[in-house]
Design a protein around this motif. Structure first.
Motif, mmCIF file in Angstrom:
data_model
loop_
_atom_site.group_PDB
_atom_site.id
_atom_site.type_symbol
_atom_site.label_atom_id
_atom_site.label_comp_id
_atom_site.label_asym_id
_atom_site.label_seq_id
_atom_site.Cartn_x
_atom_site.Cartn_y
_atom_site.Cartn_z
ATOM 1 N N UNK A 192 71.385 -17.979 106.983
ATOM 2 C CA UNK A 192 70.567 -17.144 107.458
ATOM 3 C C UNK A 192 69.563 -17.950 108.447
ATOM 4 N N UNK A 193 67.753 -17.405 108.391
ATOM 5 C CA UNK A 193 67.231 -18.296 109.128
ATOM 6 C C UNK A 193 65.880 -19.761 108.248
ATOM 7 N N UNK A 194 67.165 -19.924 107.764
ATOM 8 C CA UNK A 194 66.175 -20.744 106.744
ATOM 9 C C UNK A 194 66.019 -22.183 107.715
ATOM 10 N N UNK A 195 66.417 -23.105 108.659
ATOM 11 C CA UNK A 195 66.891 -24.054 109.380
ATOM 12 C C UNK A 195 67.180 -24.091 110.282
ATOM 13 N N UNK A 196 66.139 -24.634 110.968
ATOM 14 C CA UNK A 196 66.107 -25.647 112.449
ATOM 15 C C UNK A 196 67.114 -26.551 113.270
ATOM 16 N N UNK A 197 67.483 -26.460 114.358
ATOM 17 C CA UNK A 197 67.486 -27.831 114.413
ATOM 18 C C UNK A 197 66.799 -28.662 115.005
ATOM 19 N N UNK A 198 67.508 -30.065 114.162
ATOM 20 C CA UNK A 198 66.403 -31.039 113.812
ATOM 21 C C UNK A 198 65.802 -31.490 112.845
ATOM 22 N N UNK A 199 65.711 -29.858 111.891
ATOM 23 C CA UNK A 199 64.766 -30.078 110.747
ATOM 24 C C UNK A 199 65.013 -31.033 109.763
ATOM 25 N N UNK A 200 64.490 -31.554 108.891
ATOM 26 C CA UNK A 200 64.832 -32.958 108.020
ATOM 27 C C UNK A 200 64.301 -32.161 106.826
ATOM 28 N N UNK A 201 65.785 -32.483 106.134
ATOM 29 C CA UNK A 201 65.286 -32.379 104.671
ATOM 30 C C UNK A 201 65.244 -32.659 103.783
ATOM 31 N N UNK A 202 64.418 -32.580 102.708
ATOM 32 C CA UNK A 202 63.758 -34.294 101.959
ATOM 33 C C UNK A 202 64.573 -33.534 100.510
ATOM 34 N N UNK A 203 65.702 -35.080 100.187
ATOM 35 C CA UNK A 203 66.259 -34.544 98.718
ATOM 36 C C UNK A 203 65.412 -34.450 97.535
ATOM 37 N N UNK A 204 65.730 -34.145 96.119
ATOM 38 C CA UNK A 204 64.877 -34.106 94.971
ATOM 39 C C UNK A 204 65.998 -34.271 94.408
ATOM 40 N N UNK A 205 65.448 -34.043 92.978
ATOM 41 C CA UNK A 205 66.301 -33.987 91.748
ATOM 42 C C UNK A 205 67.599 -32.788 92.123
ATOM 43 N N UNK A 206 68.780 -33.376 92.205
ATOM 44 C CA UNK A 206 69.724 -32.063 91.932
ATOM 45 C C UNK A 206 70.506 -31.879 90.316
ATOM 46 N N UNK A 207 71.120 -31.188 89.822
ATOM 47 C CA UNK A 207 71.971 -30.678 88.976
ATOM 48 C C UNK A 207 73.001 -29.616 89.799
ATOM 49 N N UNK A 208 74.219 -30.342 89.824
ATOM 50 C CA UNK A 208 75.963 -29.780 89.838
ATOM 51 C C UNK A 208 76.521 -29.694 87.995
ATOM 52 N N UNK A 209 76.824 -27.675 88.285
ATOM 53 C CA UNK A 209 77.252 -27.684 87.830
ATOM 54 C C UNK A 209 79.257 -27.462 88.263
ATOM 55 N N UNK A 210 79.754 -28.282 88.057
ATOM 56 C CA UNK A 210 81.456 -28.155 88.614
ATOM 57 C C UNK A 210 82.231 -27.465 87.299
ATOM 58 N N UNK A 211 82.701 -25.992 87.912
ATOM 59 C CA UNK A 211 82.944 -25.551 86.552
ATOM 60 C C UNK A 211 84.907 -25.237 86.963
ATOM 61 N N UNK A 212 85.504 -25.547 86.236
ATOM 62 C CA UNK A 212 87.414 -25.819 86.685
ATOM 63 C C UNK A 212 87.915 -25.174 85.426
ATOM 64 N N UNK A 213 88.703 -24.753 85.453
ATOM 65 C CA UNK A 213 89.987 -24.738 85.268
ATOM 66 C C UNK A 213 90.743 -24.959 84.153
ATOM 67 N N UNK A 214 91.541 -25.885 83.151
ATOM 68 C CA UNK A 214 92.490 -26.648 82.825
ATOM 69 C C UNK A 214 93.437 -26.493 82.662
ATOM 70 N N UNK A 215 94.458 -26.159 82.924
ATOM 71 C CA UNK A 215 95.814 -26.039 82.426
ATOM 72 C C UNK A 215 96.349 -26.043 80.972
ATOM 73 N N UNK A 216 96.507 -27.657 81.002
ATOM 74 C CA UNK A 216 97.026 -27.555 80.374
ATOM 75 C C UNK A 216 95.668 -28.365 78.940
ATOM 76 N N UNK A 217 95.836 -27.854 77.897
ATOM 77 C CA UNK A 217 94.895 -27.957 76.485
ATOM 78 C C UNK A 217 96.225 -28.014 75.441
ATOM 79 N N UNK A 218 95.693 -28.872 74.929
ATOM 80 C CA UNK A 218 96.030 -29.404 73.514
ATOM 81 C C UNK A 218 95.443 -28.369 72.500
ATOM 82 N N UNK A 219 96.259 -27.990 71.431
ATOM 83 C CA UNK A 219 96.573 -26.855 70.267
ATOM 84 C C UNK A 219 95.495 -27.063 69.788
ATOM 85 N N UNK A 220 95.430 -28.315 69.494
ATOM 86 C CA UNK A 220 93.988 -29.494 68.629
ATOM 87 C C UNK A 220 92.985 -28.601 68.952
ATOM 88 N N UNK A 221 92.080 -27.935 67.875
ATOM 89 C CA UNK A 221 90.505 -27.971 68.524
ATOM 90 C C UNK A 221 89.940 -29.002 67.672
#
Length: 231
Positions: A192-221
Motif C-alpha cells: 500500500x502507501x504505508x512506506x516511503x523511500x528511506x523510511x527507517x522502521x524500528x523493530x519491536x518484539x515480534x512473534x512468528x507463527x510458522x505453520x507447516x505440514x509434517x508428512x511423516x507422522x508416527x502412529x503413537x499418540x
C-alpha cells in the motif's frame, strides 16, 4: 485463492497477504502465546521458541494435540489451499526481541515443501540468499550472496514454496532498525502507501507463527505415551 497474492518479481514462488488476521486476533494470539505453560518455551542464544503439534524428526513426528487457539489459524491456512489438501499439523512459535534474528538457513526435508508464517507485534525483514557454492565460506560471502528481502508486517501472512523454499536460504539480520529501499523489497507493491523511500522502521518484539505440514507422522499418540510412562 492464493493467486491474487502472488509476488511476481521474485523466483517461484512467494505469496504475501497483508492484514491476514485482525488486530483483535493478533492481540488474542499474543496473549495466548505468553499464557502458555513455561515448559513450552525453549531458550536459544538469540530467541525463544515453542513447538506445537509435536517434535519433527527424520524418523517421523510423534503427534500431539494442537490447542484450539492455534488450530483456528491452521484451519484458515488449510482453507487457502496452502498445503493443497493437507491440514497443517505443526506450529513453531518464535519470539524475536528487537536486535535478535536468525542466520540464513533452509527448512529441510522433514516438512512438506511449503512454509507459511504469520507475524505478530512487529515487522521484520526476511532476507534471501543464494546457496553456498562449494569451497565458499558462509560468513565471508554472505553479503555477496544476498538477493532481496520481504517486509513482513504485523498481522501478515507469507507463503513460500518451490525454489523460494527449496533452493534459497532465508534469515533475519540482528538489527534494531530497517531502512526502506524499495528495489530490495520484492513485495513493496503489496504494501500500500504505508512506506516511503528511506523510511527507517524500528523493530519491536515480534512473534512468528510458522505453520507447516509434517508428512511423516508416527502412529503413537504423545499423550498416551506420556500416560504410559507415568504408570
Amino acid at each position: 485463492m492464493l493467486d491474487a497474492h502472488l509476488v511476481t518479481n521474485c523466483p517461484k514462488t512467494c505469496f504475501y497477504i497483508p492484514n491476514f488476521i485482525s488486530k483483535e486476533e493478533e492481540e488474542q494470539l499474543i496473549q495466548n502465546v505468553y499464557n502458555s505453560p513455561k515448559p513450552k518455551w525453549t531458550s536459544l542464544k538469540n530467541r525463544r521458541l515453542q513447538n506445537w503439534g509435536g517434535l519433527p524428526s527424520l524418523k517421523g513426528m510423534v503427534q500431539e494435540e494442537i490447542p484450539a487457539w492455534l488450530n483456528t489459524q491452521c484451519r484458515k491456512i488449510f482453507d487457502l489451499g496452502v498445503f493443497e489438501d493437507k491440514m497443517p499439523n505443526h506450529i513453531l512459535i518464535n519470539e524475536y526481541l528487537a536486535g535478535q534474528g536468525i542466520m540464513p538457513h533452509e527448512d529441510g526435508p522433514m516438512y512438506y515443501p511449503t512454509v507459511s508464517t504469520i507475524s505478530l507485534g512487529s515487522h521484520t525483514f526476511l532476507d534471501f540468499y543464494k546457496p553456498i557454492s562449494e569451497g565458499e565460506s558462509a560468513e565471508s560471502t554472505l553479503e555477496s550472496r544476498y538477493m532481496f528481502s520481504i517486509l513482513l508486517e504485523p498481522r501478515s501472512l507469507v507463503v513460500l514454496r518451490d525454489d523460494m523454499y527449496k533452493v534459497y536460504l532465508h534469515g533475519i539480520k540482528e538489527t534494531n532498525q530497517d531502512l526502506i529501499v524499495s528495489k530490495k523489497i520484492i513485495n513493496f507493491n503489496k504494501l500500500g502507501q504505508n512506506y516511503e523511500e528511506s523510511d527507517i522502521l524500528m523493530r519491536q518484539t515480534r512473534i512468528s507463527l510458522t505453520i507447516r505440514h509434517v508428512p511423516k507422522v508416527l502412529k503413537v499418540n504423545l499423550s498416551s505415551l506420556l500416560f504410559k510412562n507415568k504408570k
